[in-house]
Design an enzyme around this catalytic site. Structure first.
Site: not given
Ligand SMILES: O=C(NCCCCCn1ccc2cnccc21)c1cc(-c2ccc(F)cc2)cc(O)c1O
Ligand SMILES: [Mg+2]
Length: 214
Positions: A141, A144, A169-170, A199
């Protein structure tokens, strides 16, 4: 300076949830995200699908990539058997700071090891640093575009075994096209799509469950 969304989400938990009650933390965050401010937690609809897979796998060892505010960490950890552990990786120190407090409020800090840093650096060190042989369940998660490289890294580091389950997820929104193509075409995986919604919205999204065949 003003508060951030994760800080406002944490305040809502501290105000409205019951300390030591994971379900009340989950319900409070879902209510906050529906009624106050959308946030990128896996949410209640996809969360219910994730719960069913956690219960089916009843993992001895779990890895979560992407802690954010700790919502899915609490969802998973609340279902883990005594003595089993969840390692969760978070890149953003501000997110990690909030997540630690949410996990502690839920009373699940004994089951959770939150590690800060990028997955690409941490995954190769997991075996030696945390005494893990393989993961029974991995929840993806995080960024992506890291799902595919990190899955290959988990394979290369010998962190998956025959039957290890990856839940991603996603896979539709924001989407992980290269990851989906890989797990659906590779003979090393048996993959299945669980259709759902992004979500707290009506937009299509879903979880991909992929069993590693070794
Ligand atoms: O971006 C998403 N998640 C990731 C967030 C950053 C993770 C960074 N990170 C964490 C651990 C880690 C370890 N290594 C490197 C990097 C690491 C996300 C976005 C949406 C979304 C957003 C806007 C929209 F309009 C529609 C959907 C919905 C979701 O459910 C999501 O999960
Ligand atoms: Mg997610």
């Amino acid at each position: 300076t003003g508060s951030t969304r994760p800080q406002r989400l944490l305040k809502a938990v501290q105000k409205n949830a019951t300390k030591g009650d994971p379900q009340s933390v989950i319900s409070t965050i879902d209510h906050f995200c529906r009624r106050c401010e959308w946030a990128m937690n896996v949410g209640d609809e996809k969360g219910t699908i994730l719960d069913s897979v956690v219960c089916e796998v009843s993992p001895g060892s779990t890895l979560e990539l992407g802690t954010y505010c700790g919502y899915s960490t609490v969802r998973i950890a609340r279902l883990l058997a005594p003595g089993t552990k969840l390692i969760t990786l978070e890149f953003n120190p501000d997110f990690a700071k909030v997540a630690r407090q949410v996990i502690e409020f839920a009373g699940l800090q004994e089951k959770v090891l939150l590690v800060e840093g990028p997955s690409g650096d941490i995954i190769p060190k997991i075996k030696e640093q945390f005494g893990i042989t393989t993961f029974d369940l991995v929840f993806l998660d995080h960024w992506k575009d890291r799902y595919l490289p990190d899955t290959k890294l988990l394979e290369e580091c010998g962190l998956l075994r025959k039957g290890s389950v990856l839940m991603a997820d996603n896979v539709i929104c924001p989407g992980t096209p290269d990851y989906l193509a890989y797990v659906r075409s590779s003979p090393k995986y048996d993959s299945k799509y669980f259709k759902s919604h992004l979500e707290y919205t009506k937009v299509e999204d879903g979880l991909e469950k992929s069993v590693y065949l070794g």
